[in-house]
Write an enzyme that holds these catalytic residues in place. Structure first.
Site, short mmCIF file in Angstrom:
data_model
loop_
_atom_site.label_atom_id
_atom_site.label_comp_id
_atom_site.label_asym_id
_atom_site.label_seq_id
_atom_site.Cartn_x
_atom_site.Cartn_y
_atom_site.Cartn_z
N HIS A 570 45.52 41.35 35.38
CA HIS A 570 45.64 40.01 35.93
C HIS A 570 47.03 39.76 36.52
O HIS A 570 47.17 39.07 37.53
CB HIS A 570 45.36 38.98 34.84
CG HIS A 570 43.91 38.64 34.72
ND1 HIS A 570 43.34 38.19 33.55
CD2 HIS A 570 42.90 38.68 35.62
CE1 HIS A 570 42.05 37.97 33.74
NE2 HIS A 570 41.77 38.26 35.00
N GLU A 806 31.55 50.54 51.16
CA GLU A 806 32.36 50.86 49.99
C GLU A 806 31.96 52.19 49.39
O GLU A 806 32.74 52.81 48.66
CB GLU A 806 32.19 49.76 48.93
CG GLU A 806 32.59 48.38 49.41
CD GLU A 806 32.12 47.31 48.45
OE1 GLU A 806 32.94 46.83 47.64
OE2 GLU A 806 30.93 46.95 48.51
N ASP A 830 37.35 50.17 47.11
CA ASP A 830 36.31 50.99 46.49
C ASP A 830 36.03 52.25 47.29
O ASP A 830 35.80 53.32 46.71
CB ASP A 830 35.01 50.18 46.35
CG ASP A 830 34.99 49.37 45.06
OD1 ASP A 830 35.56 49.84 44.06
OD2 ASP A 830 34.40 48.28 45.04
N CYS A 877 38.24 44.72 55.03
CA CYS A 877 38.63 43.62 54.13
C CYS A 877 39.32 44.11 52.87
O CYS A 877 39.57 43.33 51.96
CB CYS A 877 37.40 42.78 53.76
SG CYS A 877 36.10 43.71 52.92
#
Length: 943
Positions: A570, A806, A830, A877
């Site tokens: 995080h 991906e 990914d 992206c």
């Protein structure tokens, strides 16, 4: 997970003995293209080491590690022998599941089989099946693990009647998303059933989402009211949970003072009073066939009734003399086994089994590195200090460059007594500390409103309200612990359990638990958290919790460095959202820095430098000055199009994790939203959000965009993003499991509602829907059919439907997808990890998971060429779109749109405006000709 089709199965096989049957199995594997002829020798060697019979008429012959060179591809072939074969250990076998495995895949197949095939009439059933599809279905059935653990216990409730306790237990199951409100209504209408011994049962099938058993006990037990069980399960799934109730009723232990562990032990089948022990499993692959057989053989030597349970799991205790049951525990290295025994040789049996497990159950094992051994090692070998002007490699967590004095955040030393004799006062202190911590977090949430930190800190508030954490601390206080010691013991227990999870991202969330725990502990100790200087600084810490990042004063902090952590923690996610340069996983050496030491943080290259020399310092200052000037010019021109010097325009859009951030993206010059991660809506609700809720959220984004396009990714959960109300079977490799579009297609009702909400919210505004994790055209067609069906009822003026690239197969098959999709959006995060087989959050390897690797660039080129051949557009992206070195390459490859974090939009647009297309194409061509990502970056840096 074991998956079979009828084509993998041969029925009606015949053999004179086990050797001939094994030869047939090897031949079937070879003919299927899985092995070479040499694999039979490995299978025979494996049988000489130990029989591969599981019991119940099943054997799983496979090779040895040394024979893996004869495996061409991982695969399974199943042979049914209706007449049966006597195996070399005397067992009667009806089915061979022959496995060719290039690593340890056979262990998961084995664990799966032991869970789904352990039924008394199985040998007869297997011998009589005449349809290959039926046998495939029998072998592939996924078992559902009932929920019956510490979370489902409600002990010491202030209630005086069975009906009250039944509602309390049902409410707990509802909070755990095992039941819906219909179940609650049925429980409220019925009277619990008297089971005897003061126990009662409340049960229903309506609204039972997941098999579960809760137990509520009264604060003051009486002979007529010891507790109420609440059972939620359909009739065919209730048997195991009813057995757990029987275990309690059959026990003879006193019920009035049992703690949570004692209740769980009784419900799992551990007889009381019994001799018990807990022992950590050290075997590297876990409790697979060979060590399990060793354990079972040892258990059978003793005149005792021995049971074994996995403490980290939800399952019951199983007989230690049943091989299939022991293997079915699925225990892995580092997990804890609880042994219990009754009978004449109970103490001797437990001692022998404990010793055998410690010694490795016939295998060579190494001890785990405990916190104590790590601390001892650290005392013996303190980390060497950083060398001046020498770059240190770390994990790039957030792009950018910083040079400022270091501030090393050393948490205060918290000293407190371990014990206390005033339990009531300790509970009051704990309650006050929790209340203070909640108030502190709410203040941080208000300060972070609209940002990435707010939802994460909201999760921290929920952690403070976790009843199990609180109850665990209260129980420790009742046992004589101080509030501080009790609380930290509860936090560490929960954090260690989180760290044992196979899913790396979920395991990293243990840092969140400790972050919350430290806040409460500091309140209890009256300690103030470290205060950073009033001047600019680089924050250095062992690790950072989300609340640490949320407290940062962005006018002073210039960058972040941590000794531990990964790119998916995080703190790293928040650093990227805040636009702070950050590197993580830099090692313990960074903690030797003295406050005030000048420190360079390069978040793009993933390195740091302490006390840079004059030449390096001048280079850094030139880069910073250039970057500052570029940022200023970029901000002034942020609403201008990203057009190269020779007239080629590239769209630059924003990646958003929340519709509330859309106005900020527009203000920063975004040409639209290139990726809306819609799962934020689903994660914010205890149940799947309804149509009205979703429409309301999406309309906010469309309104703020004022006619700009919105690219919405359909629900992308599973893997590292589970939903509490969408329980999934445990997966050893969730990144290769049920996630993305394959998960959504398993619940088309949820996908259809989301599509309807998007179309309804869009109206006459441009909407782009894309499906995540698509591997081929079949998955796209299945998802597109849902869109077409909804669109017939909810027409929109401007709709395009595309896929995220991906999975490498999606790029390799782009030519077959391009005629059917409207666009491609390449998720380089990914795509890179799947192409290079490097987990992008791996503490050691993630720095090598570089999207500028030529293999990844070639997949991007293939996608662009296929798209442009059919008049489709391509976006990127992933984080590569924000990389200043990568932008020219992506433009040169022909990418039409780049989608980046909002803060990077002005800079990326400015970067494109400084390019000419011909030069970009030459750079892309040069990058494709090189062999490694390092060579690509060196070439780009050299110009």
């Amino acid at each position: 997970m074991l998956t079979l089709t009828a084509n993998d199965i041969r029925l009606g096989a015949r053999a004179t003995d086990w050797k001939e049957a094994l030869a047939q199995a090897a031949r079937d594997l070879e003919q299927a293209g899985y092995t070479t002829p040499d694999y039979l020798d490995g299978m025979m060697t494996r049988e000489r080491q130990s029989s591969t019979v599981l019991g119940h008429g099943i054997a799983i012959p496979h090779g040895t590690p040394e024979s893996r060179g004869a495996v061409v591809a991982t695969g399974v072939r199943v042979l049914q022998f209706p007449d049966g074969i006597t195996w070399h250990d005397g067992a009667r076998v009806h089915v061979l599941v022959a496995i060719a495995a290039q690593s340890d895949e056979h262990l998961d197949i084995l664990r799966h089989l032991t869970r789904v095939l352990d039924t008394p009439d199985l040998p007869d059933t297997l011998s009589r099946i005449t349809d290959a599809g039926d046998l495939a279905a029998r072998l592939s059935r996924t078992p559902v693990t009932p929920k019956c653990d510490r979370e489902t216990l409600c002990l010491g409730v202030a209630a005086t009647s069975p009906a009250e306790l039944a509602l309390v237990a049902a409410a707990r199951l509802h909070r755990l998303h095992c039941i819906d409100t219909g179940f609650l209504a049925r429980i409220a209408e019925q009277n619990p059933i008297d089971l005897g011994r003061g126990f009662w049962l409340s049960h229903h099938t309506e609204g039972a989402r997941h098999p579960a058993l809760a137990l509520a006990t009264p604060a003051t037990p009486t002979p007529g009211l010891q507790g109420v069980f609440c059972l939620a399960a359909p009739r065919d799934a209730a048997d195991e949970l009813l057995e757990r109730i029987d275990h309690i009723l059959a026990g003879n232990a006193p019920m009035d003072r049992l703690d949570a562990e004692a209740w769980l032990a009784g419900m799992s089948g551990e007889a009381g009073p019994a001799v018990t022990a807990t022992v950590t499993l050290l075997n590297h692959p876990g409790l697979h066939a060979r060590p399990a057989k060793h354990l079972v053989q040892e258990a059978r030597r003793h005149n005792a009734h021995i049971r074994i349970r996995l403490l980290e799991g939800d399952g019951p205790a199983v007989s230690a003399t049943s091989l299939t049951r022991v293997i079915g525990l699925g225990a892995r290295r580092g997990q804890t086994l609880r042994l219990s025994a009754t009978g004449e040789d109970a103490e001797q049996a437990i001692a022998a089994l404990t010793r055998a497990i410690h010694e490795g159950l016939g295998e060579a094992v190494a001890p785990l590195a405990t916190a104590e051994t790590r601390a001892t090692h650290a005392d013996l070998e303190p980390p060497a200090p950083l060398v001046d002007d020498q770059p240190i490699k770390a994990v790039a967590a957030s792009p950018g460059l910083a040079l400022a004095p270091a501030f090393v955040m050393r948490p205060p030393t918290l000293t407190y007594p371990d014990t206390a004799n005033d339990g009531a006062e300790q509970i009051r202190r704990l309650q006050q500390a929790l209340k203070d911590a909640a108030g502190q977090l709410q203040t941080l949430i208000r300060q972070a409103e609209g940002g990435e930190a707010a939802p994460i800190l909201s999760v921290h508030v929920e952690m403070l309200r976790d009843e199990d954490l609180y109850q665990a601390a209260v129980e420790a206080i009742h046992e004589g612990a101080s509030a501080e010691a009790a609380w930290w013991r509860a936090i560490e227990t929960a954090a260690r359990a989180q760290e044992t999870l196979a899913d790396r991202v979920l395991a990293e969330r243990a840092a969140d638990l400790r972050d919350v725990g430290r806040r409460v502990l500091a309140n209890l100790c009256g300690a103030a958290l470290p205060t950073p200087p009033d001047t600019p600084y680089v924050l250095v810490a062992e690790d950072l919790g989300p609340s640490d990042v949320a407290r940062l004063d962005l006018t002073r902090v210039r960058g972040l460095v941590t000794a531990r952590g990964g790119a998916t923690a995080h703190s790293a996610i928040l650093a990227r959202a805040l636009g702070l340069p950050a590197v993580v996983g830099a090692g313990e050496r960074v903690l030797t820095l003295a406050d005030g030491t000048d420190l360079v943080v390069d978040g793009e290259r993933g390195c740091l430098v302490a006390n840079p020399g004059r030449e390096r310092r001048e280079r850094i200052h030139r880069r910073l000055e250039h970057l500052s000037a570029l940022q200023a010019r970029a901000h002034e021109c942020r609403h201008q199009p990203a057009t190269t010097t020779d007239g080629h325009t590239v769209e630059v859009c924003a990646n958003l994790g929340n519709t509330a951030h859309t106005p900020d993206a527009v203000a920063r010059g975004a040409d639209g939203v290139g990726l809306l991660r819609t799962e934020f809506i689903f994660m914010a609700h205890p149940e799947a959000p309804d149509l009205e809720t979703q429409v309301h959220e999406y309309r906010q984004a469309f309104a703020a965009l004022d006619g700009r396009p919105l690219v919405a990714r359909t629900l992308d959960v599973g893997g590292d993003k589970p939903l509490d109300y969408w329980p999934l079977p445990r997966e050893d490799n969730p990144f290769l499991g049920m996630r993305g579009i394959r998960l959504s297609l398993s619940r088309p009702d949820i996908l259809e509602t989301q599509v309807q909400a998007l179309l309804t919210a869009a109206g006459d505004r441009p909407l782009r829907i894309m499906f995540p994790m698509v591997k081929d055209v079949a998955e796209f067609r299945a998802a597109r059919a849902i869109v077409d069906r909804v669109q017939a009822d909810v027409p929109v003026a401007d709709l395009q439907v595309g896929v995220m690239v991906e999975v490498p197969s999606c790029a390799l098959l782009a030519q077959s997808l391009a005629p059917e999709v409207d666009f491609f959006s390449i998720g380089t995060n990914d795509l890179t990890q799947y192409t290079l087989a490097i987990d992008r959050g791996h503490g050691t390897l993630s720095a090598e998971a570089d999207g500028l690797h030529p293999a990844v660039l070639r997949l991007i080129r293939m996608t662009v060429e296929a798209a442009h051949d059919h008049g489709r557009w391509v976006g990127v992206c992933g984080e590569l779109a924000s990389d200043p070195q990568a932008v020219p390459v992506l433009v040169g490859l022909g990418v039409d749109e780049l989608s980046v974090t909002s803060r990077r939009v002005p800079l990326v647009k400015a970067c494109i405006r400084n390019l000419d297309l011909a030069t970009a194409r030459r750079q892309a061509h040069r990058a494709l000709s090189l062999a490694t990502a390092a060579e690509v970056r060196d070439a780009l840096e050299a110009g």
